[in-house]
Write an enzyme that holds these catalytic residues in place. Structure first.
Site, PDB file in Angstrom:
ATOM      1  N   ALA A   1       4.501 -12.398 -10.275  1.00  0.00           N
ATOM      2  CA  ALA A   1       3.408 -12.356  -9.302  1.00  0.00           C
ATOM      3  C   ALA A   1       3.969 -12.211  -7.882  1.00  0.00           C
ATOM      4  O   ALA A   1       3.383 -11.500  -7.051  1.00  0.00           O
ATOM      5  CB  ALA A   1       2.550 -13.614  -9.412  1.00  0.00           C
ATOM      6  N   HIS A   2       5.108 -12.858  -7.613  1.00  0.00           N
ATOM      7  CA  HIS A   2       5.729 -12.709  -6.304  1.00  0.00           C
ATOM      8  C   HIS A   2       6.189 -11.275  -6.075  1.00  0.00           C
ATOM      9  O   HIS A   2       6.019 -10.715  -5.002  1.00  0.00           O
ATOM     10  CB  HIS A   2       6.900 -13.691  -6.159  1.00  0.00           C
ATOM     11  N   ARG A   3       6.805 -10.714  -7.121  1.00  0.00           N
ATOM     12  CA  ARG A   3       7.288  -9.334  -6.994  1.00  0.00           C
ATOM     13  C   ARG A   3       6.122  -8.400  -6.659  1.00  0.00           C
ATOM     14  O   ARG A   3       6.218  -7.549  -5.773  1.00  0.00           O
ATOM     15  CB  ARG A   3       7.977  -8.909  -8.297  1.00  0.00           C
TER      16      ARG A   3
END
Lengths: 284, 190
Positions: free
Chosen positions: B43-45
């Site tokens: 999700a961060h990526r």
């Protein structure tokens, strides 16, 4: 003594693997619980004691509610000790183990944490497992389920030291590894130490050392038993403490094992295990 | 320096204001209630890529508390499965960009990079630690779960959790305070 050839049905193996992974993920072993209770008595840091109390509370809740002790229900590591006089019927041994893992992670509401290493696409059923087969005498079949969390595995390291580095080099590598890990691997940790063999043999020794009941000294080698004690004491002066929030109990135990190596080599592997040390064995 | 266990926990509700985030100090014990959003590696990526391309994000960073977590599946009759923090350093590559775009509060476990600690100070943000490996206990703090985005990521999807009295401790604060470093130094025997 001659052993009779014994048939074991693949479905029996699948069922055993299924049950072992659910049990390992929801019921913290008595050895780990006892070790954490001892740590609670020893720990002088108030924050550290609070962390240890919560860890013990959590284990009780997980067992009562049949919930995973940790949301990271791990990569499924399996040790299969296959008697040479066993014949597997009704299916393929590896497939039977994989099917047990698949069913446990689905029916047991365990998290599927396995993905393609490059695309990072989840395989959706927590397979493939990492299976270590070992052929033993006799006609029994022993299976050990070891769900291994990613956080502590990520802090593990191996090195090919030079023979001149010697025992001091090994100690330094262990202490450096634990220091670098800091709060990350969910201390208090258990440190598996493998010495000798080849690169992969040292890693496997370190992993298998984690299967001993927590705090059990090496059963046959006094040098290793002494090294374990010395390293445990040294690690517990680092100050990392429960949860990494400072304290005296950074490691519950160090478990070491070794085998002879090449005259040119001194392989050493440190496999770090978080406080949720999960492994269950069943003999069929 | 504040000693956490000598202080009563501070009860806080999300969304956390900029003033609240900047006022917290390493060592403060906090019981957090309200909405938090799960987001970890993938999700961060994706959010990082979206920011680079100028695309909208699935959460409003300026009013959201991110929880580095992916729960185990929800058993029948329960709100959520087991849930707890994952190791935060893996998000370090993306965190400064999220802080520049308004993020003020993160929950995880483990050390942050010097770059992230600096970015937290510059942003007046806060990094809370939750205890790792007590996920059955922490699941009792969750009263509601709602899928927000990235459903295809399975456990790594962004979910809105409603939590009540989630026990946290401030690790890195807006003054550059670092509880792990301070407490570990206190107990290290040289």
């Amino acid at each position: 003594m001659t052993n009779l050839i014994r048939d074991i049905d693949a479905a029996t193996i699948t069922k055993a693997v299924y049950e072992l992974f659910i049990e390992a993920n929801t019921c913290l072993g008595d050895d780990v619980r006892a070790s954490l209770e001892q740590a609670l008595l020893k720990e002088a840091s108030a924050i550290g004691r609070d962390v240890l109390s919560k860890i013990l509370d959590n284990a009780r809740i997980a067992r009562q509610e049949a919930l995973p002790i940790c949301q990271d229900t791990g990569l499924a590591v399996v040790f299969v000790e296959l008697g040479q006089d066993v014949r597997i019927t009704g299916g393929d041994l590896r497939a039977a183990v994989e099917e047990g893992v698949r069913r446990a992670y689905e029916a047991g509401c365990l998290r599927k944490s396995v993905c393609d290493p490059l695309s990072r696409e989840n395989t959706q059923d927590n397979t493939p497992a990492v299976i270590h087969f070992n052929i033993i005498p006799g006609n029994s079949l022993a299976i050990t389920a070891m769900p291994k969390g990613g956080g502590s595995e990520n802090m593990s390291r191996a090195a090919m030291l030079t023979p001149s580095a010697g025992i001091e080099g090994i100690k330094k590598f262990v202490l450096d590894t634990v220091s670098l890990a800091g709060a990350n691997p969910c201390p208090p940790i258990i440190v598996g130490l493998g010495i000798g063999g080849s690169l992969e043999a040292a890693c496997l020794l370190a992993k298998k050392a984690l299967l001993r009941p927590v705090g059990t000294p090496h059963p046959t080698d006094q040098r290793l038993a002494g090294l374990e004690k010395e390293l445990e004491e040294a690690i517990n002066t680092l100050g990392i403490g429960p949860g990494g929030l400072g304290g005296q109990v950074t490691a519950l135990a160090v478990h070491a094992d070794m085998m002879p190596c090449h005259i040119a080599s001194l392989p050493v592997a440190v496999n770090i295990q978080c406080h949720v040390a999960r492994h269950v064995r069943k003999i069929l | 320096m504040s000693a956490a266990t000598e202080n009563d926990p501070i009860a806080l509700s999300t969304p956390l204001s900029a003033e609240t985030c900047a006022s917290l100090r390493a060592g403060d014990s906090v019981l957090l209630s309200g909405a938090v959003f799960t987001a970890r590696d993938m999700a961060h990526r994706r959010m990082f890529e979206a920011l680079r391309r100028g695309l909208p994000l699935p959460v409003d960073l300026s009013v959201s508390t991110l929880f580095y977590a992916a729960p185990s599946p929800t058993p029948a009759g329960r709100v959520i499965g087991s849930i707890g923090p994952t190791t935060s350093y893996r998000m370090d590559a993306f965190t400064p960009a999220l802080l520049e775009h308004g993020l003020k509060a993160m929950i995880g476990k483990g050390n942050r990079s010097p770059e992230v600690i600096d970015a937290i100070r510059n942003a007046g943000a806060v990094y809370f630690g939750a205890i790792g490996g007590i996920a059955a206990l922490l699941s009792q703090c969750v009263t509601d779960v709602e899928l927000v985005a990235y459903e295809d990521l399975g456990p790594e999807a962004i979910r809105k959790l409603t939590v009540v009295n989630l026990p946290l401790i401030v690790i890195n604060d807006a003054q550059g305070g670092d509880l792990y470093r301070a407490e570990q130094e206190k107990w290290r025997i040289l």
